[in-house]
Design a protein around this motif. Sequence first.
Motif, mmCIF file in Angstrom:
data_model
loop_
_atom_site.group_PDB
_atom_site.id
_atom_site.type_symbol
_atom_site.label_atom_id
_atom_site.label_comp_id
_atom_site.label_asym_id
_atom_site.label_seq_id
_atom_site.Cartn_x
_atom_site.Cartn_y
_atom_site.Cartn_z
ATOM 1 N N TYR A 188 -4.167 3.614 -5.374
ATOM 2 C CA TYR A 188 -4.320 3.209 -6.790
ATOM 3 C C TYR A 188 -5.677 3.620 -7.329
ATOM 4 C CZ TYR A 188 -6.243 -0.700 -4.114
ATOM 5 O OH TYR A 188 -6.936 -1.469 -3.215
ATOM 6 N N ASP A 226 0.821 -1.213 0.000
ATOM 7 C CA ASP A 226 0.000 0.000 0.000
ATOM 8 C C ASP A 226 0.848 1.253 0.000
ATOM 9 O OD1 ASP A 226 -2.604 -0.563 -0.322
ATOM 10 O OD2 ASP A 226 -2.941 -1.154 1.777
ATOM 11 N N LYS A 281 -14.594 -4.556 -2.278
ATOM 12 C CA LYS A 281 -13.262 -4.745 -2.845
ATOM 13 C C LYS A 281 -12.858 -6.204 -2.794
ATOM 14 C CE LYS A 281 -10.775 -0.485 -2.126
ATOM 15 N NZ LYS A 281 -9.700 0.110 -1.312
ATOM 16 N N PHE A 335 -10.666 -3.878 -9.377
ATOM 17 C CA PHE A 335 -10.570 -3.545 -7.952
ATOM 18 C C PHE A 335 -11.852 -3.914 -7.219
ATOM 19 C CE2 PHE A 335 -7.613 0.034 -9.368
ATOM 20 C CZ PHE A 335 -6.541 -0.829 -9.346
ATOM 21 N N PHE A 350 2.382 0.404 -4.592
ATOM 22 C CA PHE A 350 1.289 1.098 -5.292
ATOM 23 C C PHE A 350 1.629 2.550 -5.577
ATOM 24 C CE2 PHE A 350 -1.733 -2.335 -3.900
ATOM 25 C CZ PHE A 350 -2.025 -2.720 -5.183
ATOM 26 N N TYR A 367 -2.161 -6.172 -7.002
ATOM 27 C CA TYR A 367 -3.437 -6.143 -6.287
ATOM 28 C C TYR A 367 -3.866 -7.558 -5.937
ATOM 29 C CZ TYR A 367 -8.299 -4.873 -5.309
ATOM 30 O OH TYR A 367 -9.506 -4.676 -4.720
ATOM 31 N N GLN A 379 -1.863 -8.800 -3.131
ATOM 32 C CA GLN A 379 -2.206 -8.170 -1.855
ATOM 33 C C GLN A 379 -3.531 -8.700 -1.335
ATOM 34 O OE1 GLN A 379 -3.648 -4.260 -2.040
ATOM 35 N NE2 GLN A 379 -2.704 -3.594 -0.114
ATOM 36 N N GLN A 380 -4.497 -8.825 -2.240
ATOM 37 C CA GLN A 380 -5.830 -9.226 -1.797
ATOM 38 C C GLN A 380 -5.970 -10.744 -1.754
ATOM 39 O OE1 GLN A 380 -7.889 -7.071 -0.757
ATOM 40 N NE2 GLN A 380 -7.047 -5.144 -1.537
#
Lengths: 90, 142, 500, 118, 137, 769, 158
Positions: free
Chosen positions: F600, A8, D51, F641, A12, A53, A56-57
């Motif tokens: 982002y 983060d 998300k 996202f 990013f 992403y 990370q997720q």
Amino acid sequence: MTLSTYFDFVIFPILTVSVVLVFIRLFKGPTIVDRVIALDLIITIGIGIITVYSIQQNQKILLDVAIILALIAFLGTIAFSYYIEKQKDD
Amino acid sequence: MINIILGTLSTLGALFILFASIGILRMPDFYLRLSVTVKASSLGVGLLLICAAIMFPNDASVTTKAIAIVFFLIITTPIAAHLIGRTAYFIGTRLWKETIIDELEGMYNKETHELESDPTEATDKPVSRFDDQIADTEEETE
Amino acid sequence: MSGNLILAPVFIHLLIAIFQLMAWRKTVTQRILSIGGAFIALLSAIMLFAHVFAQGTLTINASNWKAPFSIVFVADLLATVMVLLTSIAGFAVSLFSATGLSRQRMLYGYFPIFHFLLMGLNGAFLTGDIFNLYVWFEVIIIASFVLMTLGGRRNQLEGALKYMSMNILASMFFLTGIGILYGMTGSLNMADLSIKMHNVQNRSLVGITSVFFILGFGIKSAVFPLYFWLPSSYHTPPSAVAATFGGLLTKVGIYAMLRVNSLIFIPDDFTKNLLMVIAVLTILTGAFGSLNKMNIRQLFSYLIVCHIGFMVGGISMFTKLALTGTIFYLIHDIMVKTNLFLISGFIMQLRGIITMEKLGGLYKEYPKVSLLVAIVLFSLVGIPPLSGFWPKIYLFQAAFNNSNYFFIAALILGSLVTLYVVAKMWSEIFWKQTPDGVIEENKFEPLPVLRKLLLLLPIGLLAAASVYIGLNAEAVVQISERIAAELLDTSSYINAVFKN
Amino acid sequence: MELLLILVIGLLYTGGIYFILRRSLVKLLLGIMLLGSATNILIFVLGAIVKAKPPIIGSAQQVLDKTYADPVPQALILTAIVISFALTSFAIVLLKRVYALLETDDLDNLNTPEEEDI
Amino acid sequence: MRSSILQTATRYLLPILLLFSIFLLLRGHYYPGGGFVGGLVASIAFVLHSFANGTDATMKLLGRKPLSLIPIGLAIATLSVLMPVIFGLPPMTGLWLKGNFPIVGSIGTALTFDLGVYLVVIGVVLTILFTISLTDD
Amino acid sequence: MLLTVLAGLIVAIFFVPFGKTFKSGLSIVLTALPIGIFSYYLTHLPSISLGKEIFQSTSWVPSLGINLDFRLDGLSLLFALLISGIGIAVYFYARTYLKGHAYFDRFFAYLSLFMAAMLGMVLADNILLLFIFWELTSISSFFLIGFNNTSPDSRKSALTALSVTGLGGFFLLAGLILLGDVAGTYNISALIHARGLIVNHGQYPLILTLLFIGAFTKSAQFPFHFWLPGAMKAPTPVSAYLHSATMVKAGIYLLARFNPILGGTNAWSYTLMIVGGFTMLYAAIHALLRTDLKSILAYSTISALGILTFLIGLGTADAIIAASVFILVHALYKASLFLITGIIDHAAHTRDISLLSGLRKVLLPVAIAGFLAACSSAGLPFTFGFIGKDLIYEATLHANSSWKLGLTTLAVLTNICLVAAGFMAGIKPFTGSLPIHYQTIRLPYISMWLPPLTLAVLGVLFGLMPDTVGNLFAEKAVLAMLGTETKLNLKIWHGFNTVLLLSLLTIVTGAVLYRFNKPIKGKTLWLLKFKNFSPEFIFKKITVTVFKFSEWYTQKFHNGYLRSYHLQIILFAEALLAYKLWLSGPIDINFYGLAMLSVYEVAIAILLIGALIIILTTRTRLTAVVSMSVIGYCICLMFVFYSAPDLAMTQFTIDTLTTVLFVLVLYKLPPFLNLGTKKERYRDMAIALGFGLILCMVALQVHHEPIETATSDFYGDYAYTEAKGKNVVNVILVDFRGMDTLFETVALSIAAIGVYNLLRLRLKPTEKE
Amino acid sequence: MIKNFLLNLLLSFLWVALTGSLSYNGFLIGFILGFFVLWIMNRNEQDRKYFFRVPKVFSFAFYFLFQMLKANIQVAYDVITPKYFFRPGIVRYPLTAQSDFEINVLSTLISLTPGTLILDISEDKKALYIHAMYLKTPEIFVKQLKEGIERRLLEILR
Ligand code: NA
Ligand code: NA
């Protein structure tokens, strides 16, 4: 600090900055080809962003999107060069 | 441990991407921008993907996906670069003033876009690339 | 298994179209398929109507999930009547185009798209799901774009461009409205919505949402400040196409208004007044527009606008009387407007022109045709006892009951102008002798008799329909009243959907 | 986040409307496309946005647990996207033809009287 | 715009893309993908080919008018929608074969339906693009 | 009764296939229609005159309360006899008059249609039924006026007539419906009982106005009278039948019918007296100033109608009696005068009385007929006209109104003029010396001169036995109009009294006036000086202005500029939405519900907005296209996202394809233009911003609403267990909401075919459709 | 023939990779699909054998990656430092490679190594036109490439 926060606050932002830089090129041009490669680069960075992403997720499914981007993005560039040359003719 | 590897790799990748973007912004002419962007970005993304592969170690699909992405990038990017570069040259995008040589000059056959391999055969006059960019000027029409 | 009967009018057309696409460029096959298919569709529509009229609302849950979760198709009386009318008009038009349309257009897939359009219309009438309705609308407008541009003549394309951009705006409003509805209620099923909308606390938001639908459907049905696409485009395509458009397309908008207002947004005073103002202005606009037009198709286009005003006025009052009038007018209007454009097509076939100055002498040469046309024209005006007369009574009554004197004035004006332009048309096209040198100008050989008969058949069919509506008004009145009642009290609809 | 998205939506609408008020064919087209995207995102935002929880049932689970993104708006938008692609492609070609026939980009010149046709 | 590099690349990119599109189609029911995306990717493959070797070559490769794919696709989709009616169920009801299959999961009308969509999308996209690139006025 | 009505219609329809066959001598058969009807009603005469009434009802549209209710009472019988009786004369006459005419058959079709309609109207016992027939008479008159369809001005006057009567018709309809609404019934007999309710109802004035407009237009009352002289373009038999004897009396009939329902109030009587009074004098004077036989008759007809209106307005028993008798009187003499005119026109090929003279030498029977008719119209003693005039004077003299004298003078003056006019029409052409070029004129077939002669003779005969006539025809008519039983005793001789004096005065003065009123074109020209004040002129002016306005209005809104259409639509939308938002007051945002904002996301937003700015500002299409794709990719990333991979994929691929599409046609597309002024640009930008803002606020409001997840939960639960799919979105697309997908693919296919057509299909210029 | 077979194998592996399901029937499906795909596009060149090249492939891969990394860093450095060190130019590079495949791979690799970029290839496929960033003289540049990438590559491919 965890990997996620590291992403983060380091990764990013770096990627963001680079996108913005590329965007400036897109904005400035001067020639259309400059804009085209800027676009191409934006997509490539997009792939990067998606990758990060999804790491990370912890959502590997999102990588599928990245595949499509990687596989198809260049068609746009090809199309543009096709157009620009054709336009030169007429 | 793994986090450190991931951290470093991802940082490297991100940095390479950053360099590419600085490059595309700073480089004095189109061709330089092009050649900078192509590799730096693909390398950077490649590194990030390796991260991904490491992130999901016990999942073959992620690894293979990562490989696939890199593979596709490696195939496609140079082609795109080649086409846009050639187009740029063809429409007469200016080279940097300090460019030391241009062996491509005058090798294009104007009508058929055909490219000669042997300088002696190049009968044609140089493609006038110093009249301002056609592609745009046509566009500028108000 | 009568449930599947609901979707017959949709899938029959779909299958016809697919077969026709497979028989690409085989015009004879396509014509046969088209006429035969349209006939079968008509039969199925009649069966459906008979069933629903006898046993009440039918529903079917496509993909077989329980009520609000799957796309439900609801054949209540209104929907079935619309489907029936569509099928009648569709059959007539398919007959007409089989003889009247240029082979070139057929070669490029006129028929499949025509049947896609009919499918879309039937679907729009039958669906009980708001987003599915959107999909149907898209099918309809895309098909209509294609039909409108089919042939690609200059003013066709110009018209199409305007038609397209404004209809896309309409879809945008509609889709936005749907999005908001889902955001508020998390549902898309209209019956479900009509229940859930009561529980929405933020009433003002409901009002805002309704505005989006008014805008969307307003553009579709060409009401006053949103009507421009219609007179810009309807005179350009070939008559067969124009007939389908003039008869049916704007009516989808009216139908949607009726549906949404009865199920989802019960019109509040603001909406009612708004619609009333719109209606009056629409009537005036249409009337003024039609006064000076010499090209009969442009004239008809403005008449469409004018008469849309009548129906919107009826909706705006939203009483049983008013709705009965509206429904009856809808029924009458579909028959007549379709026919008008077919007639213009027939005249086109005879003379090759449709501007009044250059026409004439038909009264002398074609007495029986003239009579036929006269019947249609007078039912358009509402000369009693033809079809146009009866709904006006209801509209007058309703208007008096709500003491909407402006609307009454508008009704009178609209009717008068209609009468005037129709009479003018008659005297110009039929009474007047052909102006000198016109016949020489257009190099269209006189029609072979058989061809003429085939062209007249659909016109006669529709004329007969409107005469029947006129003489046997009682039946239509009964139906309209029932529909009006169902619109005011939606419980039967909702119960049918939720099967309890 | 939603606020940011809503801002974006508003701007997209603004751009679209501004373009359809121009006199240029191409701008009209771009305007329509912008409006289309705006509407899609609007729908997306109006269903709650979540998300990194794609509505895909995990290999272990039997059902989608409630924390996941609402799949319905996604399906709707997907349909909408495809439809607007159909519209756009048709519009582009229509534009091309109009331009070829009329040799003008000025929307104000699109009024050929019936008689002059062909 | 002829580039031998692009042509050569297309030789192996075309099959890769096609394969990938089929992959997307088949897994759609389990993972992201499905008829639409699959069809789009497939048509992109052919578009790429047409960029490299010219549209005529691509048409030759296809062997048939892309337009003719549309009715086939529609027919497949419609049939899989109407299949349940034969069994007295409402249209669009999902019918499934017994047992599980790799990648695909289970095979049923949903899949054939998606296949129909896939074909329609290919037909549509190619019709549009190739008609444009083949007509010049 | 229904049968008699239908008979005409049936005959009319019968003409469609078999019209040709009647062009021969067979046409004599046609006269059977009026004769049959006439005799049918004649048979009813005794019973009705004894006060019987016959009702007949057939259900038609019960839900609307419209049924085929017919009622035969004195009034309707009087009219029915007039219609069918004069019908006989006209049928006979027309057979010869139109012999060999191309549209012979159509003529009789229209005529029969008209007769049917007229009968239906007078017999109807339901006001909406009455209206239906009323409209039909207008239509058939339209066809008959325009019968010589090749002459422009007969077309024109047909149009005028229809517009005026049509206008009246719609007002009448409104009025009748309102009436029915107020009284709760459309049945006339029932309405009579509801009189009290109606007259005292708040809507009464409105009802009255609407009805009056209907009646006045139909019966050519000032200022709507001008269509009638124009209507004289119709063949003479038509003028005789419709435009003097019957149709124009429809308005009168209406007033007579409604007298017991709405009459007796000041509003009623004053309006009618004023309008009728003015009309009768105005028209009578006009009649004198004409030289064309037909227009003389036309104006005298208008005047007569004025008298009738006036009398009904007067409303006293005397007045009503006078009216009922005068209807008959006038029908008889005016019809015959018209038919005579027709003969003269045929023979001498002119209708200008300044040229006509001495025709008695060649057309003796016609001359006799003319003389008798003229006398009757002049009201000479021993003619029926005498009775009529007496009654009128009775009525005015014994009017229970303060200014009876004024009314009487009005009546006298009018009648004086009418006497003169009658002489001019009936006598002038036959007296004097016969010009050479008329020597050759031969007497036409008997079927032409007998009908007028018969009518004229009847005019005298009735005068000789007024009592019987009165009792037979008038009495029950009076009953119907008055609602109260009144005894008539019509005598030839009342003894010496004011009425007699007035009559004599009238006749003498009229004769003198006729003597010295030389028919010269000059007077007609002199009349033209005043044409700017004539209602006809004003009507024309209004029409022209309306047309001009409508032209302007239509151009103003529908001006052919797409952007202005968009502008109006958007402004309308903004107005509505802004108003609604303003009502809904301030918006509160729940910041808790918001998702975390990360760098982002901001990047993407910035990128997107930036690209948008480029698009809006760039001058080059290609840059715009590039930026469009940037926007597309940004949206794609957003979808990634916010956990919509399917959307992301589709968005991306479609975006790429759109780019390709653009690129393929872009160099065939026009370059960007920056037409339009700076001012316009600012204005549009403002509007656009407004729209964007509004949508933002709407979005915020919606977002503030609690989220309902019933549907998505259901899908989430059954996607795998029932629908055997784990990608819920896809399951929705191919199962739960599969119908959407199916028909969306159809939409796609249509678009593809459309593109194919647009680019491939080129029509030959010769293609019609 | 054998080349088709290999390409087919490649495809089926790719399939397995994509599906991430390393199983027999997964492979089988991939193979069938691949076959199908290839069958769609009929192409015929003469085939070559290529079994003993695996080790060389690996060595080459490492060589290439090293080159790439090195050059990348060089470029990166140049990018971020204010002063430009490079002397760019477009050089004509006569090809030894013949078959399309060779040329293609070669050009891809050249493009991937930083500082060099294939702009175009001559019609008769005898020469590449390369844009290079760090150019002492064209001759040296060409020589480096010939000795370096092209030779090693051809060793593998031939
Ligand atoms: Na999908
Ligand atoms: Na999917």
